[in-house]
Enzyme design. Structure first.
Site, PDB file in Angstrom:
ATOM      1  N   HIS A 161     109.494 112.347  83.159  1.00  0.00           N
ATOM      2  CA  HIS A 161     108.396 111.357  83.112  1.00  0.00           C
ATOM      3  C   HIS A 161     107.032 112.038  83.135  1.00  0.00           C
ATOM      4  O   HIS A 161     106.056 111.439  83.568  1.00  0.00           O
ATOM      5  CB  HIS A 161     108.481 110.358  84.278  1.00  0.00           C
ATOM      6  N   SER A 282      84.596 123.224  68.117  1.00  0.00           N
ATOM      7  CA  SER A 282      83.991 121.928  67.816  1.00  0.00           C
ATOM      8  C   SER A 282      82.578 122.176  67.314  1.00  0.00           C
ATOM      9  O   SER A 282      81.912 123.106  67.753  1.00  0.00           O
ATOM     10  CB  SER A 282      83.959 121.080  69.090  1.00  0.00           C
ATOM     11  N   LYS A 288      84.763 124.109  73.390  1.00  0.00           N
ATOM     12  CA  LYS A 288      86.084 123.661  72.959  1.00  0.00           C
ATOM     13  C   LYS A 288      86.912 124.723  72.242  1.00  0.00           C
ATOM     14  O   LYS A 288      86.401 125.511  71.461  1.00  0.00           O
ATOM     15  CB  LYS A 288      85.921 122.471  72.014  1.00  0.00           C
ATOM     16  N   GLU A 295      98.462 119.823  66.843  1.00  0.00           N
ATOM     17  CA  GLU A 295      98.288 118.381  66.618  1.00  0.00           C
ATOM     18  C   GLU A 295      98.789 117.981  65.235  1.00  0.00           C
ATOM     19  O   GLU A 295      99.385 116.917  65.051  1.00  0.00           O
ATOM     20  CB  GLU A 295      96.809 117.999  66.764  1.00  0.00           C
ATOM     21  N   TYR A 322     123.313 105.290  37.436  1.00  0.00           N
ATOM     22  CA  TYR A 322     121.913 105.709  37.496  1.00  0.00           C
ATOM     23  C   TYR A 322     120.982 104.526  37.251  1.00  0.00           C
ATOM     24  O   TYR A 322     121.230 103.683  36.402  1.00  0.00           O
ATOM     25  CB  TYR A 322     121.640 106.798  36.441  1.00  0.00           C
TER      26      TYR A 322
HETATM   27  N1  ARG Z   1     113.182 111.902  35.164  1.00  0.00           N
HETATM   28  C1  ARG Z   1     114.409 111.242  35.418  1.00  0.00           C
HETATM   29  C2  ARG Z   1     114.660 111.206  36.921  1.00  0.00           C
HETATM   30  O1  ARG Z   1     114.068 111.901  37.614  1.00  0.00           O
HETATM   31  C3  ARG Z   1     115.533 111.959  34.737  1.00  0.00           C
HETATM   32  C4  ARG Z   1     116.716 111.103  34.451  1.00  0.00           C
HETATM   33  C5  ARG Z   1     116.371 110.103  33.419  1.00  0.00           C
HETATM   34  N2  ARG Z   1     117.516 109.377  33.020  1.00  0.00           N
HETATM   35  C6  ARG Z   1     117.417 108.260  32.298  1.00  0.00           C
HETATM   36  N3  ARG Z   1     118.514 107.667  31.996  1.00  0.00           N
HETATM   37  N4  ARG Z   1     116.257 107.754  31.945  1.00  0.00           N
HETATM   38  O2  ARG Z   1     115.473 110.447  37.391  1.00  0.00           O
END
Ligand code: ARG
Length: 462
Positions: A161, A282, A288, A295, A322
């Site tokens: 504490h 400072s 200082k 920090e 993706y």
């Molecule tokens: N610049 C893109 C990324 O960072 C690469 C992959 C792009 N793929 C796509 N199907 N557009 O994700």
């Protein structure tokens, strides 16, 4: 190609170039250009494999390899011109390859997509960052160990504490951080094992009909193995989240050490002084010496933890495989890694160059009835009192000492006997902080001989 404004790489079905705003939101080249070493290494491994599998000719491979080597040199010497119109590092490299070697460049992208390419590049980048942190954290541990060794039996107040609790040695306190940063390194190592699998050859998401050898490209790039599922290979970013989690935890450790340095270097504590090179003045108050670097280490934890939160939210709820959202994975990772790297290095130097004022540590340890627990333990051990009763008696003695404006050890035997008649002279030995730390010989305790053994063990591990 008749439509001149359309993108050279995927422009087949687009009549017009992208709007300026689309280009601005879509381009990642501003930040993903730092993936170039991984991008070129990945392409070289892919080209070699395509040739070895008879998918491209060896003449074409040679042209591609030489072109990629030239591009690497161009980027490294600052001659390469990055273009936002070409979106990202992958297309910038590929477009330049076409300029250098002509249409053969187009064969490099056989059985590959930017989806597996970017996942590969990013994994290679994170792996390299992990290896860097392993070294940098080791250096920080070495600096802490040196301070621990120098001050293995320097007595200081241990706090709970932020109130004086029980005396410990400065060496013991330093070793607590050595242990924390040791776990941070272990976390990075654990993450590395999961980072180090190759997505290359997963192509867009489904794999490919070309007879590729994913094991060969994986091994060429130092991966342990190819990832098993092509959909997972292009959609997984838990490796980045895990790396960020390890960074965030490490940053919280650094921030605690930074906070202690801020407190300890204050005029009110005077436990340590930072070196001139890590103190700032400072502009108005001539007296200082501010611990700015400490920090800022404390503060940068905010953006590092923020990076983990940010990417977690980007990934949450994304359908497989993706999505372009995933392009937002890189900036938080780069920023967190850059910030953490600065913090670890600054902290190593601060610790190495810090002067420890052992006389002030000892004076502080001796104040605040820090050996009250030793007294309670002694009453329990010598007089066979239940610990709760011993605690109560000691509390009464602390109150008596405080009312008299002194410390526990300043009470006379007669005063002590007025509360517990079985008290003897021997009690005064156990009230010293030296006795207190020396007696804490339990495994992991603060006794100087334990601390020395722990330093030896930690050095061996390092
Ligand atoms: N610049 C893109 C990324 O960072 C690469 C992959 C792009 N793929 C796509 N199907 N557009 O994700």
């Amino acid at each position: 190609m008749s439509q001149s404004k359309a993108n050279k790489l995927w422009g087949g079905r687009f009549a017009d170039g992208p709007a300026a705003l689309l280009e601005a939101i879509n381009a990642s080249i501003g930040f993903d250009q730092r993936l170039y070493p991984a991008d070129i290494a990945g392409s070289k491994a892919h080209a070699a494999m395509l040739a070895a599998q008879g998918i491209i000719s060896s003449e074409d491979e040679t042209a591609i390899q030489e072109g990629l080597d030239t591009i690497l040199q161009e980027i490294e010497s600052g001659r390469f011109v990055f273009s936002a119109a070409l979106e990202d590092i992958h297309m910038n490299v590929e477009a330049r390859l076409a300029e250098l070697i002509g249409p053969v460049a187009g064969r490099l992208h056989t059985a590959r997509s930017r989806n597996d390419q970017v996942a590969t590049d990013f994994r290679l980048w994170v792996r390299n960052a992990i290896d860097g942190f392993n070294e940098a954290l080791k250096e920080l541990q070495a600096a802490l160990l040196d301070q621990a060794e120098t001050h293995a039996d320097a007595i200081m107040p241990g706090f709970t504490h932020l109130q004086s609790a029980q005396p410990v040695t400065f060496g013991h306190h330093m070793l607590a951080y050595v242990a924390m940063f040791g776990r941070d390194r272990a976390r990075m190592r654990d993450a590395r094992a999961r980072v180090n699998e190759s997505p290359l050859g997963a192509a867009a998401l489904a794999g490919t009909s070309f007879p590729i050898d994913r094991k060969a490209t994986a091994l060429a790039l130092g991966f342990d193995r190819p990832m098993e599922n092509s959909v997972d290979a292009v959609s997984a970013r838990d490796f980045a989240l895990e790396f960020l989690a390890a960074c965030a935890i490490c940053a919280t450790h650094l921030s605690r050490l930074a906070e202690e340095i801020v407190i300890w270097s204050s005029v009110q504590f005077r436990f340590v002084s930072l070196s001139d090179s890590f103190s700032t003045g400072s502009s108005i108050m001539p007296q200082k010496r501010n611990p700015d670097a400490a920090e800022l280490v404390r503060a940068k934890t905010g953006r590092i933890v923020g990076a983990l939160t940010g990417l977690s939210i980007v990934m949450k709820g994304l359908p497989l495989a993706y999505s372009k959202d995933m392009q937002e994975d890189k900036e938080p990772v780069f920023d967190a890694a850059d910030s953490l790297s600065l913090c670890v290095q600054a902290m190593s130097r601060m610790i190495r160059e810090m002067t420890v004022h052992t006389d002030n540590l000892l004076a502080a340890a001796s104040a605040g009835h820090a050996t009250a627990t030793d007294l309670a333990d002694w009453l329990a051990r010598k007089l066979g009192m239940p610990f709760r009763d011993a605690h109560h008696v000691t509390g009464a003695l602390v109150k008596m000492a405080e009312d008299a404006g002194g410390d526990l050890a300043d009470l006379s035997l007669a005063q002590m006997r007025s509360i517990e008649p079985r008290m003897t002279e021997a009690v005064f030995d156990i009230l010293t902080v030296q006795y207190s730390v020396a007696s804490r010989t339990s495994f992991g305790g603060t006794a100087p001989k334990n601390v020395r053994a722990a330093i030896r063990a930690a050095r061996e591990k390092l």
